[in-house]
Design a protein around this motif. Structure first.
Motif, mmCIF file in Angstrom:
data_model
loop_
_atom_site.group_PDB
_atom_site.id
_atom_site.type_symbol
_atom_site.label_atom_id
_atom_site.label_comp_id
_atom_site.label_asym_id
_atom_site.label_seq_id
_atom_site.Cartn_x
_atom_site.Cartn_y
_atom_site.Cartn_z
ATOM 1 N N LYS A 79 0.828 -1.206 0.000
ATOM 2 C CA LYS A 79 0.000 0.000 0.000
ATOM 3 C C LYS A 79 0.865 1.260 0.000
ATOM 4 O O LYS A 79 2.099 1.184 0.035
ATOM 5 C CB LYS A 79 -0.931 -0.014 1.220
ATOM 6 N N GLY A 80 0.216 2.417 -0.067
ATOM 7 C CA GLY A 80 0.920 3.695 -0.005
ATOM 8 C C GLY A 80 1.927 3.870 -1.116
ATOM 9 O O GLY A 80 1.565 3.835 -2.308
ATOM 10 N N SER A 108 -6.761 -0.356 6.865
ATOM 11 C CA SER A 108 -7.978 -0.929 7.443
ATOM 12 C C SER A 108 -9.038 0.149 7.622
ATOM 13 O O SER A 108 -8.727 1.319 7.898
ATOM 14 C CB SER A 108 -7.678 -1.561 8.804
ATOM 15 N N ILE A 109 -10.290 -0.258 7.492
ATOM 16 C CA ILE A 109 -11.379 0.709 7.532
ATOM 17 C C ILE A 109 -11.427 1.456 8.861
ATOM 18 O O ILE A 109 -11.760 2.636 8.926
ATOM 19 C CB ILE A 109 -12.735 0.006 7.231
ATOM 20 N N SER A 114 -6.962 8.443 9.907
ATOM 21 C CA SER A 114 -6.273 8.726 11.169
ATOM 22 C C SER A 114 -4.796 9.048 10.972
ATOM 23 O O SER A 114 -4.070 9.230 11.949
ATOM 24 C CB SER A 114 -6.395 7.510 12.097
ATOM 25 N N GLY A 115 -4.362 9.088 9.704
ATOM 26 C CA GLY A 115 -2.936 9.273 9.463
ATOM 27 C C GLY A 115 -2.162 8.008 9.737
ATOM 28 O O GLY A 115 -1.020 8.045 10.200
ATOM 29 N N ALA A 116 -2.761 6.874 9.412
ATOM 30 C CA ALA A 116 -2.155 5.578 9.682
ATOM 31 C C ALA A 116 -0.909 5.370 8.819
ATOM 32 O O ALA A 116 -0.698 6.050 7.805
ATOM 33 C CB ALA A 116 -3.168 4.465 9.417
ATOM 34 N N LEU A 120 -3.062 6.239 2.306
ATOM 35 C CA LEU A 120 -3.165 7.035 1.085
ATOM 36 C C LEU A 120 -4.529 6.781 0.460
ATOM 37 O O LEU A 120 -5.042 5.661 0.503
ATOM 38 C CB LEU A 120 -2.067 6.625 0.094
ATOM 39 N N ASP A 121 -5.112 7.837 -0.104
ATOM 40 C CA ASP A 121 -6.347 7.658 -0.868
ATOM 41 C C ASP A 121 -5.964 7.062 -2.220
ATOM 42 O O ASP A 121 -5.843 7.757 -3.227
ATOM 43 C CB ASP A 121 -7.063 8.995 -1.042
#
Length: 567
Positions: A79-80, A108-109, A114-116, A120-121
């Motif tokens: 991801k990201g 995760s949903i 939350s800035g996890a 990234l969108d």
């Protein structure tokens, strides 16, 4: 691990790889996320996971696999930043019309917004580059979403799709239901009425010309194009992406269109009174230099499966249908013996001029790129696949008949985007799709430098690839543009003469050879092929002079340069 109707599979990657396996996917390219669940899932599903060292290369590999096989090429990443690294590959897949399925992880949903870590969108980043993009947030939506992704990737104009599997699905139970008809039916024939505009335009033509685009790459397995041309007495040309769709040994074939048109074939474009374009978007390079009347007084009949693929700047009938289905049911032909004889004469002229050019090069002391291509063609089996780049000097491979596709699927080229490094990485995917065929990547050193981190990947997955690396010391195309400027900015150079004799890093399983002596050229390539057959990756390093280029350094106002004679 195959899916069981009415049951569930634990974990999103287990379910995803099982569904892909049911659809015939046997290879996945990528670099998995930290959980590594996808690796075990691929193993259980009986799929080979080609672990790349660069996500961009992974998508290029998937594109090469898809273009060569006609089946979906699957890439899988984390991801990201792992997702943003795939963007160039997706751009290439979209412009190449390659059916690619990109799977990624996701936040995760419960942590979204939350800035996890690595949040990234991803949908917003990827959606503009793909045919369809989806994120699966509920376990029940995973299987139908993947099945839709496979359908969309290959239907109509093929292209990339994207599916995000967020981390909260890693351990969920994924329900699986049977699907009675997983594929979409495609009509085998499309009947054109005798009074249709397209039929009337071709029937009234005396000097027709077929232009074969990339949309016909897998639509000519039985030679329907060549039979159509013979019946109608038509010349055959192709776009760069259309290479490999037709047998270029046909005496009606007269090279590429547009920027790559051989000088001897220009008369056919000047004399034609009807162009039938099959599965082509009529991109800029495909139409560059066309005579002024083509597309105005001379009609261009376009046949495409999607209206968005039509080039509306050219006058002529437009047929919204699969080109293969149209050819199979086209009304009775009108033989044009005089024109066919002219076309065959041009084909013979091309062959004769090429032979004479090569004879003159053989008498010169220096080794030329054209001679390397000649030796590759002479030494390697006829079912070879040449995977190309689109730089200053590797473009010699676009010049027919210097390189000839003797059979189907003999050429893989970059799209109009010409993504640097595409061909070098795509060759790994091509080899996975065609394991029994010789695969040669013909690339510049600048492109190869963006790929060579994945040389171990090529070795790890069976080798069998020959890389011909043209070493001019950097980026020859940019240097040629710099040389052409009247006022040159100081302190800039895109070539390093000290790097011309460089070689890739020495790695186990990689054999490196310097091609410098034309007297041993054929023998060196024969040895390279023998090593590749045994499973090695072979890098043939060819020092080249920037003057040995298909194009001159003359540019003006952004126009394409002029094609000079060989040598």
């Amino acid at each position: 691990m195959n899916s069981v109707p009415g049951h569930s599979i634990r974990g999103c990657w287990n379910a995803a790889l099982s569904i892909l396996g049911d659809a015939g996917v046997d290879t996945v390219f990528g670099l998995p996320g930290d959980d590594l669940d996808a690796l075990s899932a691929a193993d259980r599903a009986g799929a080979r996971f080609v672990v790349a060292r660069d996500q961009r290369n992974a998508v290029f590999m998937a594109v090469g696999y898809a273009l060569q096989s006609g089946r979906p090429g699957v890439a899988l990443v984390g991801k990201g930043p792992a997702v943003t690294n795939t963007v160039t590959g997706l751009l290439e897949a979209a412009c190449s019309a390659a059916p690619v399925v990109l799977l990624s992880g996701g936040t995760s949903i419960e942590h979204r917004g939350s800035g996890a870590f690595q949040e990234l969108d991803q949908l917003s980043v990827i959606a503009p580059l793909v045919k369809w993009a989806a994120r699966v947030d509920h376990p029940a939506r995973l299987v139908p979403t993947l099945r839709r992704a496979l359908l969309v990737a290959g239907a109509g104009v093929p292209g990339p799709v994207y599916v995000e599997l967020p981390d909260h699905l890693l351990t969920e139970e994924i329900p699986v239901r049977a699907e009675s008809a997983p594929g979409a039916e495609v009509p085998a024939a499309v009947t054109l009425p005798g009074d249709s505009a397209a039929v009337r335009a071709l029937r009234s033509a005396e000097r027709p010309l077929l232009l074969v685009g990339g949309g016909m790459r897998h639509g000519n397995v039985d030679g329907i194009i060549e039979r159509f041309a013979e019946a109608h007495g038509a010349a055959i040309t192709c776009t760069a992406s259309g290479r490999g769709a037709v047998d270029e040994s046909s005496t009606l074939f007269c090279g590429l269109s547009g920027l790559y048109t051989p000088e001897e074939a220009a008369r056919l474009w000047a004399e034609t009174d009807c162009v039938l374009a099959l599965g082509s978007r009529l991109e800029e390079t495909a139409t560059f230099g066309w005579p002024e009347g083509v597309g105005t007084e001379v009609p261009v009949i376009q046949v495409n499966v999607d209206a968005a693929e039509f080039a509306t700047g050219f006058a002529g009938p437009k047929v919204l249908a699969d080109a293969r289905a149209v050819l199979g049911s086209w009304p009775a032909p009108q033989p044009r013996e005089a024109w066919a004889e002219t076309v065959r004469g041009v084909h013979a002229e091309l062959r004769a001029a090429q032979a004479e050019n090569l004879r003159s090069l053989h008498e010169a002391p220096e080794l030329h790129i054209a001679e390397v291509l000649e030796a590759l063609q002479d030494v390697l089996p006829a079912d070879r696949v040449l995977v190309q780049e689109n730089g200053l000097q590797d473009m010699w491979s676009y010049r027919f008949p210097l390189y000839t596709c003797d059979g189907p699927g003999g050429s893989i080229v970059p799209s109009e985007q010409t993504s640097l490094g595409f061909g070098a990485a795509a060759a790994v995917g091509v080899k996975r799709a065609a394991p029994d065929r010789p695969v040669v990547a013909f690339v510049g050193d600048g492109a190869f430098g963006l790929f060579d981190a994945d040389l171990p990947t090529a070795v790890a997955h069976g080798g069998g690839i020959i890389y011909v690396v043209l070493r001019n010391g950097g980026y020859g195309w940019l240097q040629s543009q710099l040389n052409a400027r009247t006022e040159k900015p100081s302190g800039f150079a895109f070539l390093d003469s000290a790097a011309v004799g460089a070689r890739a890093a020495d790695l186990p399983g990689v054999r490196q050879v310097a091609l410098m002596d034309k007297n041993t050229l054929a023998a060196d390539i024969a040895q390279a092929w023998k090593a590749a057959e045994s499973g090695e990756v072979v890098v043939l390093n060819v020092p080249v002079r920037i003057a040995d280029a298909m194009f001159t350094e003359e540019t003006a106002g952004g126009d394409f340069p002029v094609v000079p004679p060989i040598g």
